[in-house]
Design a protein around this motif. Structure first.
Motif, PDB file in Angstrom:
ATOM      1  N   GLU A  28       0.837  -1.206   0.000  1.00 34.70           N
ATOM      2  CA  GLU A  28       0.000   0.000   0.000  1.00 34.70           C
ATOM      3  C   GLU A  28       0.869   1.252   0.000  1.00 34.70           C
ATOM      4  O   GLU A  28       0.602   2.212  -0.727  1.00 34.70           O
ATOM      5  CB  GLU A  28      -0.954  -0.016   1.210  1.00 34.70           C
ATOM      6  N   TYR A  67      -5.044  -6.194  -4.045  1.00 37.64           N
ATOM      7  CA  TYR A  67      -4.464  -4.842  -4.132  1.00 37.64           C
ATOM      8  C   TYR A  67      -4.836  -4.150  -5.449  1.00 37.64           C
ATOM      9  O   TYR A  67      -4.304  -3.093  -5.763  1.00 37.64           O
ATOM     10  CB  TYR A  67      -2.938  -4.917  -4.038  1.00 37.64           C
ATOM     11  N   LEU A  76      -8.010  -0.042  -3.032  1.00 41.24           N
ATOM     12  CA  LEU A  76      -7.142   0.724  -2.126  1.00 41.24           C
ATOM     13  C   LEU A  76      -7.476   2.217  -2.151  1.00 41.24           C
ATOM     14  O   LEU A  76      -6.751   3.028  -1.575  1.00 41.24           O
ATOM     15  CB  LEU A  76      -5.663   0.521  -2.492  1.00 41.24           C
TER      16      LEU A  76
END
Ligand SMILES: CC(C)(COP(=O)(O)OP(=O)(O)OC[C@H]1O[C@@H](n2cnc3c(N)ncnc32)[C@H](O)[C@@H]1OP(=O)(O)O)[C@@H](O)C(=O)NCCC(=O)NCCS
Length: 458
Positions: free
Chosen positions: A150, A177, A376
């Motif tokens: 991240e 992700y 995200l």
């Protein structure tokens, strides 16, 4: 568009992602940037691992930890100094736990380099290539990899990189992700004697070359052809050393053979690297394993395959990382002589929808409004893509129109380089569209005549 060097220096200036560093610190872990040379000029002539060279000590420890994470043997100490030179312009991160018995070895590693991803229309988009993701077996399933991923994707966004790319050890890790398996890799195993190979005659010639000659020719040929193959990125010098068997500690390199094809004008249009595998009982069934076949013309492709098929004493010919849709299939009288196994290979993650979608060309004109969710929260929203008759697209963010298509970053990244059909994603319940004509239009716009492909691991 910014140059590769500008992206690299922008990433360098940013330093660490503060949010990831704080999250790791709250668990008693320290996030650090591992020093790497900014350019080849920064590599000392004869680097040695010593107190006088702390950068190299840190790089060596990072590689020791990485080898452990990837189930490799302990790296040969004499090969470690060369790792510093192989890290030029890389952004390498380590996570450190001061309480371990070897606190100098990171418990997490994460590497990246700036590259270009080929997209349809013989074009490229700047890309953040991720590599060397590992967490020590003693520290897994505590969120270390998630913090690293991240944080680094936020750093890539801040540097203005529109996409991230990676190849994977396990398929199950990266969709969470926002990454999509966007280009497949096929392993072709062909029973040479059964195949009934035929191909058009060619006018050039095939010759053996040395590994050093290959090392010089290969990057030049790849650079000439990479724009014709969506999914490719630029191999680094380390990747070419690996293909050439020049990387310290490389396995089975003494068995490698290198061959070139030159056209009638004398220009190199094809290269092969292969090695031979002994058969346990039958010498005439020796295996021929091709680690790289690179051709710039149809002639070179035909000539290289003829070379492989005319190689006596060979049973099976095996090639990895080839296209699913390899033209050689149509050079075989018996197509069942080829066994093809397909895996996911090049993963792509769109970070900036507008910049990514505007980087490629499209097969049909039209307008599609997308609702994109980003797992995200990096780049989702509502976007209109308007493609003109020349195939060029313009993306408008935040339009008020109702969406034609709803999908996440994963599915958009799968569609992006042309290797996945929208119809397939609808059938899999991964994409919803306002009507069947919309799905057909998305496929007419995004799908490419040749399958995207990536010819190496990174
Ligand atoms: C893959 C690896 C880096 C994950 O590290 P980690 O710190 O244990 O991962 P995290 O604890 O941050 O887990 C993050 C998420 O990934 C999932 N995950 C972790 N390892 C996974 C694996 N091997 N397969 C599938 N999912 C995995 C976790 O369940 C978690 O999911 P969630 O956040 O959605 O609940 C680590 O297992 C590893 O080093 N493996 C060996 C080397 C390797 O294969 N690296 C990947 C190279 S492409």
């Amino acid at each position: 568009m910014q140059t590769q060097q500008q992206f690299e220096s922008s990433l360098r200036k940013q330093g660490l992602d503060a949010q990831a560093a704080a999250a790791l610190a709250s668990r008693g872990l320290e996030l650090r940037l591992i020093p790497t040379p900014a350019s080849a000029d920064d590599i000392p002539a004869d680097p040695t691992i010593s107190e006088a060279f702390p950068e190299l000590v840190a790089v060596a420890d990072w590689f020791r930890s990485l080898a452990r994470g990837f189930l490799d043997a302990e790296p040969d100490e004499k090969n470690l100094p060369s790792r510093y030179g192989a890290s030029v312009a890389r952004r390498n991160l380590g996570v450190f736990d001061a309480d371990t018995a070897q606190p100098q070895l990171p418990v997490g590693t994460f590497g990246s380099f700036v590259t270009e991803l080929t997209v349809p229309g013989e074009a490229v988009v700047p890309a953040f290539a991720i590599t060397a993701v590992s967490v020590a077996a003693t520290h897994r399933r505590r969120g270390i990899a998630r913090q690293l991923m991240e944080g680094e994707l936020r750093a890539a966004v801040a540097a203005g990189l529109p996409v991230a790319v990676l190849t994977v050890s396990e398929s199950s890790i990266y969709q969470r992700y926002g990454f999509a398996p966007s280009a497949s890799a096929a392993t072709w195993v062909i029973d040479r004697k059964r195949a009934g190979f035929s191909a058009p005659a060619t006018e050039g010639r095939v010759d053996y070359i040395s590994r050093e000659q290959f090392r010089e020719l290969a990057p030049v040929l790849h650079e000439r052809i990479r724009l014709t193959s969506p999914g490719e990125i630029i191999p680094t010098p380390m990747h070419w050393d690996r293909f050439a068997g020049l990387l310290p500690g490389g396995k089975n390199t003494e068995a490698q053979r290198f061959v070139q094809y030159r056209d009638a004008a004398g220009d190199v249009q094809g290269l092969i690297v292969y090695s031979l595998r002994e058969h346990a009982t039958d010498y005439s069934k020796t295996g021929l394993d091709v680690s790289l076949l690179m051709t710039a013309t149809d002639d070179a492709y035909a000539a290289m395959w003829r070379y492989l098929f005319e190689h006596d004493l060979i049973g099976d010919i095996t090639l990895e990382l080839r296209s699913v849709d390899e033209p050689v299939r149509w050079m075989l009288a018996d197509q069942r002589a080829a066994t093809v196994t397909v895996v996911d290979h090049q993963y792509v993650r769109i970070l900036d929808v507008a910049a990514a979608l505007q980087s490629r060309t499209y097969g049909s004109a039209g307008r599609i409004v997308f609702d994109v969710t980003d797992p995200l929260g990096l780049g989702g929203g509502r976007f209109a893509l308007d493609v003109n008759d020349a195939g060029r697209g313009v993306v408008t963010r935040g339009v008020a129109d109702e969406p034609d298509v709803k999908l996440s970053t994963v599915e958009l990244s799968a569609l992006f380089i042309g290797g996945t059909s929208a119809q397939t994603l609808v059938s899999a319940g991964r994409l919803s569209a306002s009507g069947i004509d919309v799905v057909s239009l998305v496929d007419a716009m995004f799908r490419t005549p040749t399958e995207p492909r990536l010819s190496f691991w990174y």
